[in-house]
Every structure is written in structure tokens, then in C-alpha cells.
Design a protein around this motif. Structure first.
Motif, PDB file in Angstrom:
ATOM      1  N   ALA A 124       4.105  -3.658  -7.360  1.00  0.00           N
ATOM      2  CA  ALA A 124       4.487  -2.251  -7.269  1.00  0.00           C
ATOM      3  C   ALA A 124       4.977  -1.868  -5.875  1.00  0.00           C
ATOM      4  O   ALA A 124       5.737  -0.914  -5.728  1.00  0.00           O
ATOM      5  N   LEU A 125       4.565  -2.592  -4.840  1.00  0.00           N
ATOM      6  CA  LEU A 125       4.906  -2.210  -3.464  1.00  0.00           C
ATOM      7  C   LEU A 125       6.405  -2.218  -3.164  1.00  0.00           C
ATOM      8  O   LEU A 125       6.897  -1.302  -2.484  1.00  0.00           O
ATOM      9  N   PRO A 126       7.188  -3.243  -3.592  1.00  0.00           N
ATOM     10  CA  PRO A 126       8.613  -3.230  -3.218  1.00  0.00           C
ATOM     11  C   PRO A 126       9.345  -1.969  -3.640  1.00  0.00           C
ATOM     12  O   PRO A 126      10.167  -1.436  -2.873  1.00  0.00           O
ATOM     13  N   ALA A 127       9.051  -1.467  -4.837  1.00  0.00           N
ATOM     14  CA  ALA A 127       9.722  -0.241  -5.282  1.00  0.00           C
ATOM     15  C   ALA A 127       9.310   0.945  -4.422  1.00  0.00           C
ATOM     16  O   ALA A 127      10.127   1.829  -4.120  1.00  0.00           O
ATOM     17  N   VAL A 128       8.044   1.001  -4.002  1.00  0.00           N
ATOM     18  CA  VAL A 128       7.581   2.094  -3.148  1.00  0.00           C
ATOM     19  C   VAL A 128       8.227   1.998  -1.767  1.00  0.00           C
ATOM     20  O   VAL A 128       8.642   3.014  -1.181  1.00  0.00           O
ATOM     21  N   LEU A 129       8.338   0.781  -1.238  1.00  0.00           N
ATOM     22  CA  LEU A 129       8.943   0.607   0.090  1.00  0.00           C
ATOM     23  C   LEU A 129      10.438   0.901   0.093  1.00  0.00           C
ATOM     24  O   LEU A 129      11.038   1.016   1.170  1.00  0.00           O
ATOM     25  N   ASP A 130      11.053   0.986  -1.097  1.00  0.00           N
ATOM     26  CA  ASP A 130      12.464   1.358  -1.186  1.00  0.00           C
ATOM     27  C   ASP A 130      12.668   2.870  -1.306  1.00  0.00           C
ATOM     28  O   ASP A 130      13.805   3.342  -1.364  1.00  0.00           O
ATOM     29  N   GLU A 131      11.578   3.635  -1.371  1.00  0.00           N
ATOM     30  CA  GLU A 131      11.713   5.077  -1.522  1.00  0.00           C
ATOM     31  C   GLU A 131      12.250   5.715  -0.239  1.00  0.00           C
ATOM     32  O   GLU A 131      12.136   5.167   0.864  1.00  0.00           O
ATOM     33  N   ARG A 132      12.797   6.913  -0.395  1.00  0.00           N
ATOM     34  CA  ARG A 132      13.504   7.579   0.700  1.00  0.00           C
ATOM     35  C   ARG A 132      12.602   7.879   1.884  1.00  0.00           C
ATOM     36  O   ARG A 132      13.008   7.762   3.037  1.00  0.00           O
ATOM     37  N   TRP A 133      11.350   8.261   1.615  1.00  0.00           N
ATOM     38  CA  TRP A 133      10.464   8.649   2.715  1.00  0.00           C
ATOM     39  C   TRP A 133      10.190   7.486   3.671  1.00  0.00           C
ATOM     40  O   TRP A 133      10.001   7.693   4.870  1.00  0.00           O
ATOM     41  N   VAL A 134      10.187   6.234   3.149  1.00  0.00           N
ATOM     42  CA  VAL A 134       9.949   5.073   4.005  1.00  0.00           C
ATOM     43  C   VAL A 134      11.102   4.920   4.996  1.00  0.00           C
ATOM     44  O   VAL A 134      10.896   4.663   6.196  1.00  0.00           O
ATOM     45  N   GLU A 135      12.326   5.092   4.504  1.00  0.00           N
ATOM     46  CA  GLU A 135      13.500   4.995   5.382  1.00  0.00           C
ATOM     47  C   GLU A 135      13.471   6.074   6.462  1.00  0.00           C
ATOM     48  O   GLU A 135      13.785   5.821   7.627  1.00  0.00           O
ATOM     49  N   LEU A 136      13.052   7.295   6.080  1.00  0.00           N
ATOM     50  CA  LEU A 136      12.972   8.387   7.055  1.00  0.00           C
ATOM     51  C   LEU A 136      11.904   8.104   8.109  1.00  0.00           C
ATOM     52  O   LEU A 136      12.099   8.382   9.302  1.00  0.00           O
ATOM     53  N   TRP A 137      10.765   7.578   7.678  1.00  0.00           N
ATOM     54  CA  TRP A 137       9.692   7.278   8.634  1.00  0.00           C
ATOM     55  C   TRP A 137      10.131   6.179   9.609  1.00  0.00           C
ATOM     56  O   TRP A 137       9.843   6.269  10.804  1.00  0.00           O
ATOM     57  N   ARG A 138      10.827   5.170   9.094  1.00  0.00           N
ATOM     58  CA  ARG A 138      11.300   4.109   9.988  1.00  0.00           C
ATOM     59  C   ARG A 138      12.299   4.662  11.001  1.00  0.00           C
ATOM     60  O   ARG A 138      12.278   4.294  12.189  1.00  0.00           O
ATOM     61  N   GLY A 139      13.180   5.534  10.514  1.00  0.00           N
ATOM     62  CA  GLY A 139      14.149   6.132  11.430  1.00  0.00           C
ATOM     63  C   GLY A 139      13.497   7.005  12.486  1.00  0.00           C
ATOM     64  O   GLY A 139      14.029   7.158  13.593  1.00  0.00           O
TER      65      GLY A 139
ATOM     66  N   GLY B  72      10.752   6.283  13.896  1.00  0.00           N
ATOM     67  CA  GLY B  72       9.992   5.435  14.804  1.00  0.00           C
ATOM     68  C   GLY B  72       8.531   5.254  14.461  1.00  0.00           C
ATOM     69  O   GLY B  72       7.738   4.831  15.304  1.00  0.00           O
ATOM     70  N   VAL B  73       8.145   5.579  13.237  1.00  0.00           N
ATOM     71  CA  VAL B  73       6.749   5.379  12.824  1.00  0.00           C
ATOM     72  C   VAL B  73       6.466   3.879  12.767  1.00  0.00           C
ATOM     73  O   VAL B  73       7.285   3.106  12.252  1.00  0.00           O
ATOM     74  N   ASN B  74       5.321   3.475  13.305  1.00  0.00           N
ATOM     75  CA  ASN B  74       5.028   2.033  13.364  1.00  0.00           C
ATOM     76  C   ASN B  74       4.768   1.471  11.978  1.00  0.00           C
ATOM     77  O   ASN B  74       4.420   2.192  11.030  1.00  0.00           O
ATOM     78  N   ARG B  75       4.911   0.127  11.853  1.00  0.00           N
ATOM     79  CA  ARG B  75       4.837  -0.556  10.568  1.00  0.00           C
ATOM     80  C   ARG B  75       3.456  -0.429   9.925  1.00  0.00           C
ATOM     81  O   ARG B  75       3.341  -0.306   8.697  1.00  0.00           O
ATOM     82  N   ALA B  76       2.402  -0.455  10.749  1.00  0.00           N
ATOM     83  CA  ALA B  76       1.051  -0.387  10.194  1.00  0.00           C
ATOM     84  C   ALA B  76       0.815   0.948   9.490  1.00  0.00           C
ATOM     85  O   ALA B  76       0.210   1.001   8.417  1.00  0.00           O
ATOM     86  N   ARG B  77       1.313   2.033  10.081  1.00  0.00           N
ATOM     87  CA  ARG B  77       1.117   3.335   9.449  1.00  0.00           C
ATOM     88  C   ARG B  77       1.925   3.455   8.163  1.00  0.00           C
ATOM     89  O   ARG B  77       1.464   4.039   7.174  1.00  0.00           O
TER      90      ARG B  77
END
Length: 588
Positions: free
Chosen positions: A200-215, A217-222
Motif C-alpha cells: 500500500a505504501l507506493p501508492a501513498v508515496l505517490d500522492e500530492r501531499w508527499v511531493e509538496l512536503w519534499r518540495g 524540504g521536509v526530511n525523509r523520516a518525517r
């Protein structure tokens, strides 16, 4: 919440209560429902030499309250239960409660260790997905989840205990005695949990909020922590069912390793017809399952929070496990060749001069303790097991199709069914009708329908909401016509395919009951029974145990790879349909 939703919830709650009362009534009436005379059992336990005269038996019946009728018996049992009195053992004459508490403490310790193993394995399977953002637990985790606990326990005992001598193989003395049982229980549960989360994780990691958090600068652990929090709530009920599965699997594991837990206590009480002790053990196992389910529901509510509890939060579609069609075909071919070869031989021919013979040209898989050909017994056992599993599949399909039109009733009954592992129901059925193939089939049938029923209910709801049924009603088509010509054909075919995919799993459940002595009885050549019989001489003739063990492992592999291949074909077909619809001209 809509009126229809409230009505479904009310019906489900009422059904849940009625089913629980019915289960408790069956447990309370075990002395009355049992096929054997309880008075005779008590007499033999008290004095093997005393003659079973009518006067002696009547006196015991008066003592036990059996002459007052079933309702009085149930009332007295319920009243004693409310006071915390589980009665007195018919065999030992001691109080039942201390025996149940002692067995429950051992089982809870074993289950806690197994849960630790399961969580550790799940972390190992999920970690690559969190680190790379891609990947899947895949077929390996699915295979681990499909391996029956009794099979893994037997193999662990044979390899780590007998051949290598690393760890003790029986008893419950120190921490080292817990290792092999905890591994046998925890590995399948860990494979299931790891696969659910990692898929289930890959589909969640493809969601829009993950891309926004990475942009941002939110760290990977969070991000990983937030993704896990997003994944877990819809999966918590599955985690609860996995924990309930530990309850049922613990019975077989405790038997293999001679662990004095509550499951082994229940099985021993059923075999000796010590019904008060059996009642107490079954209640303890039932309470474990119900408490586990309630805790799972509570954890899910806490994870969702008040804003999302009624929102029906669900995960994005998971990416199915892929498998090459050659894998299920190869497994099926190997099994078919072994079964076909064994069917040409006599499974009951005894040759005492060839007892425990090693594999040879005359006996390709060796012989058992009576000199019977293992290959012959493997082939004939497969034929009967698969035939029984097919009958169970058909009955489960009919139940599911019926309950698919009663979603409230199905949901309430499914909650109780999911809290009762097949082994526990098998013990209850065996106590009432005696051990045998029919009783094992009945036990598995009683629990085989919830997944199919949920599938049928979803399809019924989808078909009823479709536009073409609205048109049929508009032109005056009668309800019976709509039901038989449109709804049932649209629902029955997919659910039937689903039931067929569950055939190997049902065969494994039947084998587990046979292994515990609750299914087919000697001299029947049933796979679980073959594995149980071979444990007595596993050090001298390991091939007699390895043959049914390998066959059961191949069956588990066939269940996983066949389901994965069918799921992959379905996804490919849906994608092709969507692509054709997308590319078609507007006027078509």
C-alpha cells in the motif's frame, strides 16, 4: 449518517449480538450436545473398574445436573460463569479456572513473542519501500503469509531441533524453548503484515501531499512517519485478523512443541471429553479473539481522529503482486504428476518388512511406520482433500451469494466469524459430532464465507446502482426478472472465481484440522494426518514427514501464485479496457 447507513449499522449490531449469544449457547450446551454420554465419561474418569450400571450413571447425571434438561443446564452454567466459576474437571476433579488461567498465561507469552517476530519481519519487508519509495513485499511475503503455522512448526522442529540440534523441541522451561514456537507463529503473520503495508505504501508515496512536503524540504523520516500514519488506519482491521490468526495457529504450534498453553489444553479436553475444561478453554480463546478485534477497532479510531471516523477512509488501490504464469503452471504440474502417480498405487497395503524404508525405485517417497507407500498415500490423500475443499468452496459460495443481499446481517455475523479461527470451531464441532472429514468440512464452511460475502455485497450494491437497471425498472421489468437476469449473473461469476482462488487455502485449513486429529481419521491418507503420523518417527524416517510437508508447501505456493496471476490479468484487462475507451471516438 444517512437513514440507510444507520439501519445497516443497527442490523449489523443486532446480528453480532445474536451470533455471539448463539456461540456462547453452543459452548454452554456442550454436555448436552455431545454425542457421548457425559455420565459415562465421568464414571470412567473416576473409576475405570466400576461397572457402568444404570443406577451409577443416573447418580452422576443428578450430580452434574444433566437430568434437568438443556435449558436448566444452560442457565446454571451461565449463572456460574457470571460468578467466575468455570466448574470442575470431569477427568481430574480439580477446578477448571486455575487450569485455564495457567494455560492462558503461557499462550499469551507465546503470542507476545510471536507478535514481536511478526513486527520485526514486517519492518524488514517495509523498510526498502520507505527508503527507496518504490518496491514491494511481493511474492516472497505472500508466500510467507500462506505457509500454515503447523507446517512451519514441523519443518522448524525437524531442521533446527532434530537435524541441527540448535534449540529444544518440546516443553516450556526457559526462554530458549520459546524461540522455535514464536518463529513458527510469527513468520506467517509478519509476512502478511509486511505485505499489506509494503504493497500500500507506493501508492501513498505517490500522492500530492508527499511531493509538496519534499518540495518544502521536509526530511525523509518525517515523510515516512506521515505515510505510515496514512497507511495504517485502513489496514488495522487486517492486523486484528492476523492477531486472531495467532490464536488459532497457536493451537497447532503448542501441539507440535508440547507447549502447555490454552490451545493444547482445549484440544486435550476435547479428546478426553472433559467438557467443563473444554468450555473454559474455548471461552478463553473466544475472549482473546473478541478483545483483539475490539482493540483493533479502538486503535483505528484513535489513528483516524474524530474528523475522519465516519468518513470511510480507504487506501489508494494497491499494486498487485506480479507473477509469471509459468510459476503456478509449474507448481500445478508437479503436484498433478505426484498425485497421478500416487493414485496408481495402493495406499492401504501394509508391508511390515519394509517399515520406514528410504526412498527407492519400488517406493519413490519411502514408506511409513506400517510399511505403507508414502507416494500412494500422498496421491489418494490429495484427491479426497481437494474434493472436500471443492465442496466447502461451493457451500461458501452459496452462503456468500445469499448474504450478499443482506449486508447488515453479513457484516454482523462476519465480525463473530472472523474472531473464531477454524481450529477453534473445529474443536467445537468435534466435541459435538466427533472428529472426522465431515466435521472438519463443516467447521471450515462456517468460517469460509465472510470474504466472499463482502465481495458479493459490494458487487450487488454496484449493480443495483447502475444505469441499465434504472432503465429496466422504468420500463416495468419485475423485480424477480431483474434479480435473476441481471443482478445474479453479474455477481455470481466474479464471486465464483474468487471462491475458486480460495480452494488451495481451504485445502490447507482442512489439512491443519487433520493434523490436529479433528479431521480425517486413520487410516485415511489425508495430508495433515500423514504429517501428524510421521512426527512419531521423524528422526528415523524424515522423508515420511518431508513428503506431505513439501506437498503442503507447494499447495501454499500455488494458492499465492495463482491468486497473483489472476489479479495481474484482471488489472491488465481493466487497463486495456480503459485505454480503448480513452482512444475511442466521441461518437462511438
Amino acid at each position: 449518517m444517512s437513514v440507510r447507513t444507520r439501519a445497516l449499522v443497527s442490523v449489523a449490531g443486532l446480528t453480532r449480538i445474536l451470533c455471539l449469544v448463539a456461540v456462547l449457547a453452543v459452548v454452554g450446551l456442550l454436555p448436552w450436545l455431545s454425542g457421548k454420554d457425559p455420565a459415562l465419561t465421568v464414571l470412567r474418569a473416576r473409576s475405570a473398574e466400576q461397572e457402568a450400571t444404570r443406577e451409577a450413571l443416573d447418580a452422576i447425571r443428578r450430580d452434574l445436573g444433566l437430568d434437568a434438561g438443556p435449558l436448566s443446564l444452560l442457565g446454571h452454567w451461565a449463572a456460574d460463569l457470571l460468578r467466575g466459576d468455570l466448574g470442575t474437571s470431569w477427568v481430574s476433579g480439580s477446578e477448571v479456572l486455575p487450569s485455564v488461567v495457567s494455560g492462558l498465561q503461557v499462550s499469551l507469552g507465546l503470542m507476545a513473542a510471536a507478535l514481536g517476530v511478526a513486527l520485526l519481519l514486517a519492518v524488514v519487508l517495509v523498510a526498502p519501500v520507505l527508503v527507496r519509495g518504490r518496491g514491494s513485499a511481493g511474492a516472497f511475503a505472500a508466500m510467507l503469509a500462506a505457509v500454515p503455522e503447523f507446517l512451519l512448526a514441523t519443518v522448524a522442529l525437524l531442521v533446527c531441533g532434530v537435524w541441527l540440534g540448535w534449540l529444544p523441541t518440546s516443553g516450556w522451561v526457559g526462554p530458549e524453548y520459546m524461540v522455535l514456537p514464536a518463529l513458527a507463529l510469527g513468520v506467517p503473520a509478519g509476512g502478511l503484515l509486511g505485505r499489506l503495508v509494503a504493497d500500500a505504501l507506493p501508492a501513498v508515496l505517490d500522492e500530492r501531499w508527499v511531493e509538496l512536503w519534499r518540495g518544502a524540504g521536509v526530511n525523509r523520516a518525517r515523510i515516512a512517519g506521515a505515510a505510515l500514519r496514512r497507511v495504517l488506519p485502513p489496514l488495522v482491521p487486517q492486523f486484528g485478523m492476523a492477531a486472531v490468526g495467532l490464536t488459532g495457529g497457536a493451537v497447532a504450534v503448542e501441539v507440535v512443541f508440547a507447549v502447555p498453553g490454552i490451545g493444547r489444553t482445549a484440544l486435550g479436553a476435547a479428546r478426553s471429553q472433559d467438557l467443563p475444561l473444554l468450555q473454559g478453554a474455548i471461552l478463553a480463546l473466544l475472549a482473546l479473539g473478541l478483545v483483539t478485534g475490539a482493540l483493533a477497532a479502538l486503535v483505528r479510531r484513535r489513528l483516524l481522529g474524530p474528523a475522519l471516523r465516519d468518513a470511510g477512509l480507504s487506501l489508494p488501490p494497491v499494486r498487485p503482486v506480479r507473477t509469471h504464469p509459468a510459476i503456478p503452471l509449474t507448481l500445478l504440474t508437479v503436484l498433478a504428476v505426484a498425485i497421478g502417480w500416487g493414485l496408481l498405487r495402493d495406499p492401504y497395503a501394509i508391508d511390515t518388512t519394509a517399515r520406514l524404508s528410504a526412498p527407492s525405485w519400488s517406493h519413490p517417497l519411502g514408506t511409513d511406520g506400517l510399511g505403507r507407500d508414502v507416494l500412494a498415500r500422498l496421491g489418494h490423500g490429495a484427491a479426497s482433500t481437494v474434493g472436500t475443499a471443492a465442496a466447502v468452496c461451493l457451500l461458501g459460495l452459496l452462503i456468500a451469494l445469499t448474504l450478499g443481499f443482506l449486508p447488515g446481517v453479513a457484516a454482523g455475523a462476519a465480525d463473530i466469524a472472523n474472531a473464531l479461527p477454524p481450529v477453534i470451531v473445529g474443536i467445537l464441532v468435534a466435541a459435538v459430532v466427533g472428529p472426522g472429514t465431515g466435521g472438519a468440512a463443516l467447521a471450515v464452511t462456517l468460517l469460509s464465507w465472510p470474504a466472499l460475502s463482502a465481495h458479493a455485497a459490494a458487487l450487488v450494491q454496484e449493480v443495483r446502482a447502475s444505469a441499465f437497471l434504472t432503465a429496466q425498472r422504468a420500463i416495468g421489468a419485475p423485480p424477480w426478472w431483474i434479480l435473476t437476469r441481471h443482478v445474479l449473473p453479474s455477481v455470481a461469476a466474479p464471486v465464483a472465481r474468487h471462491a475458486l482462488l480460495r480452494l488451495p487455502g481451504i485445502a490447507l485449513a482442512l489439512a491443519s484440522l487433520g493434523f490436529l486429529g479433528l479431521g480425517a481419521q486413520p487410516p485415511a491418507p489425508e495430508w495433515g494426518l500423514l504429517l501428524d503420523e510421521s512426527r512419531a518417527y521423524v528422526e528415523r524416517a524424515p522423508w515420511a514427514a518431508l513428503a506431505p510437508a513439501v506437498a503442503l508447501a507447494l499447495l501454499a505456493g500455488l494458492a499465492v501464485s495463482g491468486a497473483a496471476y489472476a489479479q495481474g490479468r484482471k488489472v491488465t484487462r481493466v487497463r486495456k479496457t480503459a485505454q480503448v475507451a480513452k482512444e475511442a471516438p466521441v461518437g462511438v
